[in-house]
Design an enzyme around this catalytic site. Structure first.
Site, PDB file in Angstrom:
ATOM      1  N   GLU A  29       0.831  -1.208   0.000  1.00  0.00           N
ATOM      2  CA  GLU A  29       0.000   0.000   0.000  1.00  0.00           C
ATOM      3  C   GLU A  29       0.862   1.253   0.000  1.00  0.00           C
ATOM      4  O   GLU A  29       1.811   1.367   0.784  1.00  0.00           O
ATOM      5  CB  GLU A  29      -0.910  -0.002   1.235  1.00  0.00           C
ATOM      6  N   HIS A  30       0.534   2.185  -0.891  1.00  0.00           N
ATOM      7  CA  HIS A  30       1.254   3.452  -1.055  1.00  0.00           C
ATOM      8  C   HIS A  30       2.711   3.213  -1.461  1.00  0.00           C
ATOM      9  O   HIS A  30       3.572   4.049  -1.222  1.00  0.00           O
ATOM     10  CB  HIS A  30       1.173   4.298   0.218  1.00  0.00           C
ATOM     11  N   GLY A 120     -12.312   2.406  -1.911  1.00  0.00           N
ATOM     12  CA  GLY A 120     -10.935   2.006  -2.145  1.00  0.00           C
ATOM     13  C   GLY A 120     -10.798   0.823  -3.076  1.00  0.00           C
ATOM     14  O   GLY A 120      -9.784   0.131  -3.062  1.00  0.00           O
ATOM     15  N   LEU A 121     -11.801   0.574  -3.917  1.00  0.00           N
ATOM     16  CA  LEU A 121     -11.765  -0.548  -4.855  1.00  0.00           C
ATOM     17  C   LEU A 121     -11.576  -0.086  -6.294  1.00  0.00           C
ATOM     18  O   LEU A 121     -11.850  -0.812  -7.237  1.00  0.00           O
ATOM     19  CB  LEU A 121     -13.037  -1.393  -4.712  1.00  0.00           C
ATOM     20  N   SER A 122     -11.134   1.145  -6.439  1.00  0.00           N
ATOM     21  CA  SER A 122     -10.721   1.695  -7.742  1.00  0.00           C
ATOM     22  C   SER A 122     -11.853   1.832  -8.745  1.00  0.00           C
ATOM     23  O   SER A 122     -11.724   1.476  -9.918  1.00  0.00           O
ATOM     24  CB  SER A 122      -9.573   0.875  -8.348  1.00  0.00           C
ATOM     25  N   SER A 124     -12.707   4.615  -9.920  1.00  0.00           N
ATOM     26  CA  SER A 124     -12.252   5.619 -10.894  1.00  0.00           C
ATOM     27  C   SER A 124     -11.347   5.002 -11.949  1.00  0.00           C
ATOM     28  O   SER A 124     -11.506   5.258 -13.141  1.00  0.00           O
ATOM     29  CB  SER A 124     -11.534   6.772 -10.181  1.00  0.00           C
ATOM     30  N   GLU A 156      -5.812  10.989 -14.453  1.00  0.00           N
ATOM     31  CA  GLU A 156      -6.159  11.233 -13.051  1.00  0.00           C
ATOM     32  C   GLU A 156      -5.175  12.193 -12.394  1.00  0.00           C
ATOM     33  O   GLU A 156      -5.558  13.049 -11.597  1.00  0.00           O
ATOM     34  CB  GLU A 156      -6.217   9.912 -12.280  1.00  0.00           C
ATOM     35  N   ASP A 168      -3.535   0.914  -9.940  1.00  0.00           N
ATOM     36  CA  ASP A 168      -4.977   0.726 -10.135  1.00  0.00           C
ATOM     37  C   ASP A 168      -5.319   0.517 -11.602  1.00  0.00           C
ATOM     38  O   ASP A 168      -6.040  -0.410 -11.973  1.00  0.00           O
ATOM     39  CB  ASP A 168      -5.747   1.935  -9.592  1.00  0.00           C
ATOM     40  N   TYR A 217      -3.868  11.952   0.548  1.00  0.00           N
ATOM     41  CA  TYR A 217      -3.071  11.126  -0.378  1.00  0.00           C
ATOM     42  C   TYR A 217      -1.939  11.957  -0.966  1.00  0.00           C
ATOM     43  O   TYR A 217      -0.777  11.535  -0.987  1.00  0.00           O
ATOM     44  CB  TYR A 217      -3.999  10.593  -1.478  1.00  0.00           C
TER      45      TYR A 217
END
Length: 376
Positions: A29-30, A120-122, A124, A156, A168, A217
């Site tokens: 993550e990140h 948080g499941l993308s 976008s 994005e 993503d 973020y």
């Protein structure tokens, strides 16, 4: 039927149809915008786009799931829309396609999907990749999955204004059925690891409303970049924990903790891929547990309801499976690699205890890994 809805909406049949999945990240993550390693899977929630060409330069969209809102703009004048924020993901996609030199025509678009938004499941990235696939098919662009992912990320970053990494969009484009992806975010070379059919991907949405996610973020990304500069490396991918401790005096306390998370998370992600390959779920459990604690204490992106859910599920799984927060943070979802025979126990525990503890009702999704929009 979507084809009938398209015909009813636009008075003609569609000529292209794309499906792009959402995604869940099992660990890592990140790390993506730090040139590191991630381990996502595409899931069986998706965005669908139906399209037909127009004779003019107008993009004419209908978003079925947003009260069938209509939004239109000219390819010759793409501006940010403050009234319908969802449309900016499409505007950004068409803007970067043209900036990259691709020739586009106007088109009518019908958009629908079931990827939970704000979880948080993308949703976008799923939307962006679905648009890129349908535009590629309709206009004969012959985009590859990697090209599409890079364009979606650019849309994005530059148009929408969220400094997301590449993970993503890439997993939404190039996921594989029954497999998770170990992705090197520098080389963009994916490796795939089968998920045992005896395990399920269980996603639990805390339904904590996520506020200020994009600003937080972007702050985390800036802090990581500051730490990399202080350490004299191009990205935190290139640093080790030994180096970090040696040069700790050059970093602020916050930069140190952010870097500690990213560097250790890269190590965990690589170890996780090896553990999953050999079926060592005791190690999978330990690595996901350590990942969550790092996100909580060093990266500071969890919230009490998320921590409670993780502890609740960990108490059921023990060393037979793993659980952690997933996504950008500040709410959203947790993810578990759960033995099939323990899925019902997890559901019962969440139903029995989570609302009583938090006042919130969680949504539970038992998922499979699926193909991305450009797979094959």
């Amino acid at each position: 039927m979507l084809s009938e809805l398209f015909k009813k909406t636009f008075g003609r049949s569609h000529e292209a149809h794309s499906v792009a999945p959402g995604r869940v990240n099992l660990i890592g993550e990140h790390t993506d915008y730090n040139d590191g390693f991630v381990f996502p899977a595409a899931i069986d929630f998706a965005t669908q786009v139906l399209a037909a060409p127009r004779s003019d330069r107008i993009i004419n969209m209908v978003a079925v799931d947003v009260e069938s809102q209509r939004n239109r703009f000219s390819l010759d004048d793409i501006q940010f829309d403050n009234a319908m924020m969802w449309s900016n993901y499409a505007r950004g996609v068409f803007n970067v396609l043209q900036e990259a030199g691709f020739t586009l025509s106007g088109m009518d678009l019908l958009i629908t999907g079931n990827v939970p938004q704000g979880a948080g499941l993308s949703s976008s990235a799923s939307f962006e990749v679905a648009l890129l696939k349908v535009a590629s098919d309709l206009c004969g662009l012959s985009l590859t999955g990697t090209q599409a992912a890079q364009l979606g990320q650019r849309a994005e970053n530059e148009f929408v204004g969220c400094a997301c990494g590449i993970m993503d969009q890439l997993i939404c484009a190039l996921g594989q059925q029954g497999r998770a992806m170990l992705l090197d975010c520098r080389s963009l070379v994916p490796q795939y690891t089968p998920i045992s059919p005896e395990y399920q991907i269980v996603i639990i949405n805390s339904n904590v409303k996520r506020g200020l996610v994009e600003s937080e973020y972007n702050d985390r990304r800036a802090q990581c970049e500051g730490a990399a500069r202080a350490l004299g490396v191009n990205a935190l991918r290139d640093a080790t924990l030994v180096q970090l401790k040696h040069w700790k005096h050059k970093l602020t306390e916050m930069e140190y903790r952010r870097a500690k998370h990213v560097i250790s998370e890269n190590d965990r992600t690589l170890e996780f891929a090896e553990a999953l390959t050999r079926g060592d779920y005791g190690q999978v459990s330990a690595l996901m547990r350590a990942s969550h604690q790092s996100m909580k204490n060093d990266f500071e992106i969890t919230v009490p309801a998320i921590d409670y859910l993780v502890d609740l599920v960990h108490g059921i799984l023990g060393d037979t499976g793993g659980v952690r927060m997933t996504g950008g943070g500040f709410g959203g979802c947790i993810v578990a690699l759960c033995p099939t025979d323990k899925v019902d126990a997890v559901k019962r525990a969440v139903a029995r205890h989570y609302q009583a503890e938090t006042g919130l009702v969680a949504d539970i999704y038992v998922c499979t890994a699926e193909d991305g929009a450009f797979a094959g």
